[in-house]
Motif scaffolding. Structure first.
Motif, PDB file in Angstrom:
ATOM      1  N   ALA A 135       0.838  -1.204   0.000  1.00 38.50           N
ATOM      2  CA  ALA A 135       0.000   0.000   0.000  1.00 38.50           C
ATOM      3  C   ALA A 135       0.868   1.247   0.000  1.00 38.50           C
ATOM      4  N   GLY A 136       1.954   1.211   0.755  1.00 37.89           N
ATOM      5  CA  GLY A 136       2.858   2.350   0.785  1.00 37.89           C
ATOM      6  C   GLY A 136       3.551   2.577  -0.549  1.00 37.89           C
ATOM      7  N   ARG A 137       3.973   1.508  -1.179  1.00 39.25           N
ATOM      8  CA  ARG A 137       4.618   1.646  -2.502  1.00 39.25           C
ATOM      9  C   ARG A 137       3.658   2.274  -3.501  1.00 39.25           C
ATOM     10  N   GLU A 138       2.394   1.848  -3.450  1.00 41.03           N
ATOM     11  CA  GLU A 138       1.401   2.389  -4.384  1.00 41.03           C
ATOM     12  C   GLU A 138       1.149   3.872  -4.112  1.00 41.03           C
ATOM     13  N   LEU A 139       1.118   4.253  -2.849  1.00 39.12           N
ATOM     14  CA  LEU A 139       0.952   5.670  -2.531  1.00 39.12           C
ATOM     15  C   LEU A 139       2.127   6.482  -3.069  1.00 39.12           C
ATOM     16  N   ALA A 140       3.343   5.997  -2.853  1.00 38.77           N
ATOM     17  CA  ALA A 140       4.523   6.733  -3.294  1.00 38.77           C
ATOM     18  C   ALA A 140       4.564   6.901  -4.806  1.00 38.77           C
ATOM     19  N   ALA A 141       4.002   5.933  -5.522  1.00 35.38           N
ATOM     20  CA  ALA A 141       4.019   5.978  -6.988  1.00 35.38           C
ATOM     21  C   ALA A 141       2.847   6.767  -7.566  1.00 35.38           C
ATOM     22  N   SER A 142       1.982   7.298  -6.719  1.00 39.25           N
ATOM     23  CA  SER A 142       0.747   7.899  -7.204  1.00 39.25           C
ATOM     24  C   SER A 142       0.908   9.337  -7.699  1.00 39.25           C
ATOM     25  N   ALA A 143       2.031   9.962  -7.407  1.00 38.39           N
ATOM     26  CA  ALA A 143       2.269  11.337  -7.865  1.00 38.39           C
ATOM     27  C   ALA A 143       3.767  11.587  -7.851  1.00 38.39           C
ATOM     28  N   GLU A 144       4.169  12.660  -8.505  1.00 37.65           N
ATOM     29  CA  GLU A 144       5.601  12.970  -8.579  1.00 37.65           C
ATOM     30  C   GLU A 144       6.168  13.330  -7.207  1.00 37.65           C
ATOM     31  N   ARG A 145       5.365  14.065  -6.416  1.00 38.60           N
ATOM     32  CA  ARG A 145       5.812  14.487  -5.079  1.00 38.60           C
ATOM     33  C   ARG A 145       4.701  14.176  -4.074  1.00 38.60           C
ATOM     34  N   VAL A 146       4.890  13.124  -3.307  1.00 37.47           N
ATOM     35  CA  VAL A 146       3.888  12.656  -2.345  1.00 37.47           C
ATOM     36  C   VAL A 146       4.376  12.931  -0.930  1.00 37.47           C
ATOM     37  N   ALA A 147       3.475  13.390  -0.081  1.00 36.76           N
ATOM     38  CA  ALA A 147       3.761  13.538   1.347  1.00 36.76           C
ATOM     39  C   ALA A 147       2.748  12.716   2.132  1.00 36.76           C
ATOM     40  N   LEU A 148       3.163  12.239   3.292  1.00 33.29           N
ATOM     41  CA  LEU A 148       2.295  11.435   4.152  1.00 33.29           C
ATOM     42  C   LEU A 148       2.232  12.049   5.545  1.00 33.29           C
ATOM     43  N   LEU A 149       1.022  12.124   6.084  1.00 33.01           N
ATOM     44  CA  LEU A 149       0.816  12.418   7.501  1.00 33.01           C
ATOM     45  C   LEU A 149       0.346  11.118   8.123  1.00 33.01           C
ATOM     46  N   VAL A 150       1.203  10.509   8.931  1.00 32.55           N
ATOM     47  CA  VAL A 150       0.982   9.156   9.431  1.00 32.55           C
ATOM     48  C   VAL A 150       0.586   9.238  10.903  1.00 32.55           C
ATOM     49  N   MET A 151      -0.676   8.916  11.179  1.00 31.26           N
ATOM     50  CA  MET A 151      -1.209   8.993  12.532  1.00 31.26           C
ATOM     51  C   MET A 151      -1.149   7.617  13.186  1.00 31.26           C
ATOM     52  N   GLY A 152      -0.675   7.553  14.426  1.00 34.00           N
ATOM     53  CA  GLY A 152      -0.647   6.257  15.100  1.00 34.00           C
ATOM     54  C   GLY A 152       0.074   6.319  16.433  1.00 34.00           C
ATOM     55  N   ASP A 153      -0.426   5.594  17.415  1.00 33.15           N
ATOM     56  CA  ASP A 153       0.142   5.580  18.753  1.00 33.15           C
ATOM     57  C   ASP A 153       1.042   4.365  18.955  1.00 33.15           C
ATOM     58  N   GLY A 154       1.961   4.498  19.900  1.00 28.36           N
ATOM     59  CA  GLY A 154       2.760   3.374  20.344  1.00 28.36           C
ATOM     60  C   GLY A 154       1.975   2.506  21.311  1.00 28.36           C
TER      61      GLY A 154
END
Length: 241
Positions: A135-154
């Motif tokens: 899923a991450g690889r597909e997101l990275a390939a979806s546009a020339e410049r991709v940014a992610l805001l990754v929400m999640g707790d330890g």
């Protein structure tokens, strides 16, 4: 290609109206999250994806303008993903954002996000490592410049008063996560044990491993802005750029 990522925790207590009397003690965490979002804006992405853990009904994709609410937490506060309320009224019909993405939408609104179009992705905790990475690889390939805001707790088992009570494995697990985030070590995130993460109530495991897939070969550097466990839950804020 992934050009930047910000990792933030997703407790609704991050929102002052929800935290109420506890709001001041979490202000350093809020400030760190705002700094992390600023790094995303500075990267000038073409596309921003907000990822967060979700229950079965909340899994999947959300378009810009999707609505979320903190009413389940006793607060009459609604948010939308990446748009003004007026724009969301037409485009935000459908499922409500899961709590993690609602917190992400609140962070973006708080910092006045306008750098790029936004979409959301609710990630289920049972999602296996390989599917997360893909899923991450597909997101990275979806546009020339991709940014992610990754929400999640330890881990939510860092103390006797934690939601899951104390588990001696929680500290070392969170230390490994913090080290991986500080070093932008995608390979280390990819090796997190999904069963152990589930036992330790670490809700960020799957979103972090989506980040790991997106960051493969991106050559990013990491900065850890926050690493604490208030209320016995591990909260991290980090940037990769």
């Amino acid at each position: 290609m992934l050009v930047a990522a910000a990792v933030c925790p997703c407790p609704p207590l991050l929102v002052p109206e929800v935290a109420q009397g506890a709001a001041p003690e979490l202000e350093p965490l809020r400030a760190a999250c705002s700094d992390a979002v600023a790094v995303l804006a500075a990267a000038r992405p073409d596309r921003l994806a907000v990822l967060g853990p979700a229950e079965p009904a909340g899994r999947g994709a959300y378009q810009e303008g999707a609505a979320g609410s903190f009413r389940p937490f006793g607060v009459h506060l609604d948010v939308v993903l990446g748009r003004s309320g007026e724009e969301a009224e037409e485009g935000g019909a459908g499922r409500q954002l899961p709590a993690s993405l609602a917190v992400g939408a609140w962070l973006l609104a708080r910092t006045g996000w306008s750098a790029a179009p936004v979409e959301g992705l609710g990630v289920g905790e049972p999602l296996g490592v390989e599917r997360c990475l893909q899923a991450g690889r597909e997101l990275a390939a979806s546009a020339e410049r991709v940014a992610l805001l990754v929400m999640g707790d330890g881990s939510a088992r860092r103390s006797e008063k934690a939601p899951g009570y104390l588990d001696e494995r929680a500290g070392p697990f969170d230390e490994s996560v913090a080290a991986a985030l500080a070093a932008a070590d995608a390979a280390a995130l990819a090796t997190l044990d999904e069963r152990l993460a589930a036992e330790l109530l670490a809700a960020g495991r799957a979103p972090w491993q989506v980040l790991a897939g997106a960051a493969e070969g991106a050559g990013l550097s990491g900065t850890l802005l926050y690493d604490e466990a208030p209320y016995g839950v591990g909260y991290f804020v980090a940037t990769w750029s």
